[in-house]
Design a protein around this motif. Structure first.
Motif, PDB file in Angstrom:
ATOM      1  N   UNK A   5       0.909  -1.254   0.030  1.00 27.59           N
ATOM      2  CA  UNK A   5      -0.042   0.006  -0.004  1.00 27.59           C
ATOM      3  C   UNK A   5       1.041   1.263  -0.129  1.00 27.59           C
ATOM      4  N   UNK A   6       1.631   1.300   1.024  1.00 24.95           N
ATOM      5  CA  UNK A   6       2.816   2.412   0.772  1.00 24.95           C
ATOM      6  C   UNK A   6       3.521   2.394  -0.408  1.00 24.95           C
ATOM      7  N   UNK A   7       3.956   1.418  -0.844  1.00 23.86           N
ATOM      8  CA  UNK A   7       4.919   1.472  -2.095  1.00 23.86           C
ATOM      9  C   UNK A   7       3.761   1.839  -3.424  1.00 23.86           C
ATOM     10  N   UNK A   8       2.494   1.317  -3.365  1.00 25.36           N
ATOM     11  CA  UNK A   8       1.882   1.945  -4.271  1.00 25.36           C
ATOM     12  C   UNK A   8       1.334   3.205  -4.380  1.00 25.36           C
ATOM     13  N   UNK A   9       1.110   3.893  -3.136  1.00 27.93           N
ATOM     14  CA  UNK A   9       0.908   5.306  -2.940  1.00 27.93           C
ATOM     15  C   UNK A   9       2.018   5.822  -3.428  1.00 27.93           C
ATOM     16  N   UNK A  10       2.808   5.825  -3.166  1.00 27.55           N
ATOM     17  CA  UNK A  10       4.276   6.530  -3.572  1.00 27.55           C
ATOM     18  C   UNK A  10       4.238   6.505  -5.274  1.00 27.55           C
ATOM     19  N   UNK A  11       3.996   5.237  -5.768  1.00 25.17           N
ATOM     20  CA  UNK A  11       4.090   4.994  -7.256  1.00 25.17           C
ATOM     21  C   UNK A  11       3.044   6.080  -7.756  1.00 25.17           C
ATOM     22  N   UNK A  12       1.794   5.997  -7.195  1.00 19.64           N
ATOM     23  CA  UNK A  12       0.618   6.913  -7.680  1.00 19.64           C
ATOM     24  C   UNK A  12       1.034   8.489  -7.482  1.00 19.64           C
ATOM     25  N   UNK A  13       1.916   8.797  -6.603  1.00 18.61           N
ATOM     26  CA  UNK A  13       2.167  10.173  -6.502  1.00 18.61           C
ATOM     27  C   UNK A  13       3.127  10.498  -7.666  1.00 18.61           C
ATOM     28  N   UNK A  14       4.101   9.379  -7.660  1.00 16.54           N
ATOM     29  CA  UNK A  14       5.240   9.550  -8.726  1.00 16.54           C
ATOM     30  C   UNK A  14       4.552   9.785 -10.130  1.00 16.54           C
ATOM     31  N   UNK A  15       3.712   8.905 -10.403  1.00 18.32           N
ATOM     32  CA  UNK A  15       2.874   8.755 -11.602  1.00 18.32           C
ATOM     33  C   UNK A  15       2.742  10.229 -12.198  1.00 18.32           C
ATOM     34  N   UNK A  16       1.978  11.083 -11.036  1.00 23.09           N
ATOM     35  CA  UNK A  16       1.222  12.191 -11.242  1.00 23.09           C
ATOM     36  C   UNK A  16       2.273  13.288 -11.572  1.00 23.09           C
ATOM     37  N   UNK A  17       3.573  13.045 -10.836  1.00 26.57           N
ATOM     38  CA  UNK A  17       4.707  14.086 -11.124  1.00 26.57           C
ATOM     39  C   UNK A  17       5.336  13.717 -12.245  1.00 26.57           C
ATOM     40  N   UNK A  18       5.408  12.492 -12.783  1.00 25.60           N
ATOM     41  CA  UNK A  18       6.140  12.249 -14.063  1.00 25.60           C
ATOM     42  C   UNK A  18       5.196  12.647 -15.156  1.00 25.60           C
ATOM     43  N   UNK A  19       3.991  12.826 -14.981  1.00 31.26           N
ATOM     44  CA  UNK A  19       3.131  13.369 -16.121  1.00 31.26           C
ATOM     45  C   UNK A  19       3.147  14.889 -16.475  1.00 31.26           C
ATOM     46  N   UNK A  20       3.387  15.483 -15.005  1.00 31.09           N
ATOM     47  CA  UNK A  20       3.565  16.830 -15.199  1.00 31.09           C
ATOM     48  C   UNK A  20       4.871  17.175 -15.616  1.00 31.09           C
TER      49      UNK A  20
END
Length: 271
Positions: free
Chosen positions: A220-235
């Motif tokens: 869950x922690x790993x996936x939450x950080x992946x979700x945040x990182x995906x948003x940043x990567x898109x930006x």
């Protein structure tokens, strides 16, 4: 989940998500070695857990790309649906494979990923050069890309097989396939690839349901950080040079692949 594990897991998840959002694929290939060598998961646990991370990153990135109009829903859904059989079969085969063999095969996959990323970057540079030269030449008629159903089905099945077998999204194959086979422009192909990744990952997760235990707090922690990182990567795609990012990531993947092979291959040859 201990503090030490959390400190290790969170940056890894952030990096994986960032690469997934920026490149539309490839970043998820880091999830399995991170879960095995940094977080102490078994290869089979890692390939299953990586799917959770990939799914979270794909959902976040997909939402961002959809808002920007870079997702072709019909094409992505059809491509993903065609890959569900391959995803199911890959999941079954992976579960029956010896863990050492699985990690050796994964090292080989990472080398393929690195090569394809470098080829994609070279193709992008050539495309940019060609576009610049066409500004000074007379426009010519360009024939539309022909969609070949058999080729699309074969490519989609191969992507699904990779997702189920290795627990990766397969975006490093999906993005070129969507540009070459379906004729999508690169930004649209990246956004649409996340829909394909999501469909294949959910299929593989459904197939693995009930076959083993997962460390859900860790994931869950790993996936939450992946979700945040995906948003940043898109930006960040609007501020970074994609070719430079792709080349650097390909180099990192190559180093990791060689290290994994150095660990796994001696065990394969041992009596």
């Amino acid at each position: 989940m201990s503090v030490l594990i959390a400190v290790t897991a969170l940056p890894c998840g952030l990096l994986i998500g960032l690469l997934l959002g920026a490149l539309g694929g490839g970043g998820s290939v880091l999830a399995v070695p991170a879960l095995v060598y940094l977080l102490g998961q078994s290869p089979h646990e890692a390939t299953a857990g990586a799917l959770v991370v990939v799914t979270a990153g794909a959902v976040t990135g997909l939402v961002c790309h959809a808002r920007a109009g870079r997702v072709r829903w019909a094409a992505g859904t059809a491509f993903g649906a065609l890959g569900t059989t391959g995803s199911y079969l890959g999941t079954r085969w992976s579960a029956a494979l010896d863990p050492t063999v699985l990690m050796a095969a994964f090292a080989g996959l990472m080398l393929v990923v690195a090569a394809m990323l470098l080829l994609r970057g070279r193709g992008a540079r050539r495309g940019a050069g060609g576009a610049a030269s066409r500004l000074h030449t007379r426009p010519s008629h360009t024939a539309p890309t022909r969609t070949r159903p058999a080729r699309v089905a074969a490519t989609a099945s191969a992507v699904g097989l990779l997702t189920g077998f290795f627990g990766v999204g397969g975006g490093f194959v999906v993005v070129p396939a969507l540009t070459l086979v379906l004729g999508l422009e690169m930004p649209v192909a990246i956004g649409t690839s996340l829909l394909v990744i999501l469909i294949n990952s959910l299929t593989a997760l459904g197939t693995r349901a009930g076959t083993g235990t997962l460390d859900w707090p860790l994931l869950a922690g790993f996936a939450a950080c992946a979700a945040v990182g995906s948003n940043l990567g898109n930006r960040l795609t609007a501020h970074l040079r994609p070719q430079a990012l792709t080349t650097a990531f390909a180099g990192l993947v190559t180093v990791l692949a060689v290290a994994m092979a150095a660990v796994a291959l001696p065990h394969l040859w041992a009596p």
